[in-house]
Design a protein around this motif. Structure first.
Motif, PDB file in Angstrom:
ATOM      1  N   TYR A 185       0.847  -1.189   0.000  1.00 22.46           N
ATOM      2  CA  TYR A 185       0.000   0.000   0.000  1.00 22.46           C
ATOM      3  C   TYR A 185       0.885   1.241   0.000  1.00 22.46           C
ATOM      4  O   TYR A 185       1.879   1.294   0.731  1.00 22.46           O
ATOM      5  CB  TYR A 185      -0.873   0.066   1.258  1.00 22.46           C
ATOM      6  CG  TYR A 185      -1.833  -1.078   1.450  1.00 22.46           C
ATOM      7  CD1 TYR A 185      -3.121  -1.029   0.934  1.00 22.46           C
ATOM      8  CD2 TYR A 185      -1.452  -2.205   2.184  1.00 22.46           C
ATOM      9  CE1 TYR A 185      -4.013  -2.075   1.135  1.00 22.46           C
ATOM     10  CE2 TYR A 185      -2.339  -3.254   2.389  1.00 22.46           C
ATOM     11  CZ  TYR A 185      -3.617  -3.180   1.859  1.00 22.46           C
ATOM     12  OH  TYR A 185      -4.491  -4.215   2.065  1.00 22.46           O
ATOM     13  N   LEU A 310      -6.441   3.459  -4.146  1.00 24.85           N
ATOM     14  CA  LEU A 310      -6.988   3.420  -2.793  1.00 24.85           C
ATOM     15  C   LEU A 310      -8.116   4.436  -2.649  1.00 24.85           C
ATOM     16  O   LEU A 310      -8.077   5.517  -3.248  1.00 24.85           O
ATOM     17  CB  LEU A 310      -5.896   3.740  -1.769  1.00 24.85           C
ATOM     18  CG  LEU A 310      -4.779   2.710  -1.597  1.00 24.85           C
ATOM     19  CD1 LEU A 310      -3.661   3.297  -0.737  1.00 24.85           C
ATOM     20  CD2 LEU A 310      -5.307   1.430  -0.978  1.00 24.85           C
ATOM     21  N   GLU A 314      -9.502   4.298   2.875  1.00 21.07           N
ATOM     22  CA  GLU A 314      -8.374   3.377   3.028  1.00 21.07           C
ATOM     23  C   GLU A 314      -7.086   4.134   3.336  1.00 21.07           C
ATOM     24  O   GLU A 314      -6.281   3.700   4.168  1.00 21.07           O
ATOM     25  CB  GLU A 314      -8.202   2.544   1.759  1.00 21.07           C
ATOM     26  CG  GLU A 314      -9.268   1.471   1.574  1.00 21.07           C
ATOM     27  CD  GLU A 314      -9.124   0.750   0.256  1.00 21.07           C
ATOM     28  OE1 GLU A 314      -9.303  -0.481   0.235  1.00 21.07           O
ATOM     29  OE2 GLU A 314      -8.831   1.417  -0.766  1.00 21.07           O
TER      30      GLU A 314
END
Length: 370
Positions: A185, A310, A314
């Motif tokens: 991420y 994203l 998030e």
């Protein structure tokens, strides 16, 4: 300057181990190893260049350079052993446990095996390794430590050390992106993707790398590209050698424009996928040995297909990992404690690594663990 990383502090289990590392690095400085290595590197390069020019033979120059590298590797290994010796003496004289260096060398060796779980290792072939093999260093470290007495001599300072690293950041920051098991991420860039089961992600400064079974490797990075530029033109612009033009395929990943292609080189086949996100192009390069039974296209499609943007929610929810120190209760086990860890793949292995656990070691009620 001596720099202490958060990774080192997370791996160490007491103040004596950190002192041992600092003493080792101070040993390099005291013995002028950095200056000596620079001199030898310059001499090796000069020797290779002179041989090449005099004999008008690139192969002779390469051979001379190879010999120089071999000598440098041997020289570096000797430097490490010298720094080990002087560092252990300094640690013991300062009143710390002289066996701390041996423990930390073992922890580093365990970490290396943890990170390279899918890479074949043969120490007999590692002629150019600049550090001696860990077993050799641990054996010599034990000999030096015995000059200060049996194990248990000297200060360890474990409880105060663990209290000091409570809450410390573990792993990457938001600026670098987060690795959570098989998922990467990056809240700043607003992107995420996943790698297949059995792969280990390494988030480096230049790229996100992932290695898996059968010498499979994945590289992910990004470059700026004007929106007016064609992805097909970009993928054929020469930055990928051995590209097969007939394999170029335009596609969409989610609602994002993408182009993929195949390439080959040496003993590997490659899949290249580029994905446009506004003025940025993200690149996936998947490499697989030509002799592999697996399909590079299938692996690459799975990884690139997992790429997405994203949501704002998030991005907000993503937080860095932190070290927590817990006191074991009756009935706690490696599994029960490691199951409380977030964002970590292979949790029992990571717990054992962080806490210097042997495979047969058991959790002790009342003891503190990371």
């Amino acid at each position: 300057y001596l720099y202490v990383t958060r990774g080192l502090l997370a791996l160490a289990n007491d103040s004596a181990e950190v002192a041992a590392v600092l003493a080792h690095e101070m040993g390099h400085v005291t013995l002028n190893h950095g200056i000596e290595r620079q001199r030898r590197e310059a001499a090796a390069e000069l020797a290779g260049r002179v041989v090449s020019e005099v004999l008008e033979s690139d192969s002779a120059g390469r051979a001379a350079l190879a010999r120089g590298r071999l000598n440098l590797a041997s020289f570096s290994r000797n430097q490490e052993l010298e720094a080990d010796a002087i560092g252990i003496k300094q640690t013991g004289r300062a009143g710390y446990d002289a066996y701390a260096a041996e423990r930390f060398l073992k922890a580093m060796d365990s970490y290396s095996h943890f990170r390279n779980a899918f890479q074949a290792e043969n120490p007999n072939l590692d002629f150019l390794a600049t550090h001696p093999a860990a077993p050799q260093r641990m054996e010599l470290a034990d000999r030096h430590a015995r000059e200060f007495g049996p194990p248990g001599t000297g200060s360890i300072d474990r409880d105060r050390y663990l209290a000091g690293i409570e809450g410390m950041l573990f792993g990457d920051s938001a600026v670098e992106g987060y690795v959570r098991g098989r998922q990467f991420y990056h809240p700043g860039l607003g992107i995420t993707f996943a790698v297949p089961n059995g792969f280990v992600i390494d988030n480096t400064a230049e790229a996100v790398l992932a290695t898996g079974p059968g010498d499979t490797a994945i590289r992910f990075d990004g470059v700026a590209l004007p929106r007016s530029s064609s992805l097909t033109d970009y993928i054929t612009s020469g930055w990928i050698g051995g590209l097969d033009p007939s394999s170029i395929k335009q596609e969409r990943i989610g609602n994002l424009e993408a182009v993929s292609a195949r390439a080959s080189g040496g003993e590997y086949v490659f899949d290249v996928t580029v994905i446009r996100v506004e003025g940025q192009v993200y690149r996936f390069l998947t490499a697989l040995p030509t002799a592999s039974d697996a399909s590079v296209g299938q692996i690459a499609a799975g990884v690139a297909g997992s790429f997405r943007l994203l949501t704002e929610a998030e991005k907000t929810q993503l937080k860095p990992l932190r070290i927590r120190i817990v006191t074991a209760r009756a009935g706690d086990t490696v599994d029960s404690l490691s199951n409380r860890m977030d964002g970590i793949d292979r949790k029992p292995d990571m717990f054992r690594l962080l806490n210097d656990f042997e495979p047969t070691d058991a959790v002790k009620a009342g003891a503190k663990y990371k």
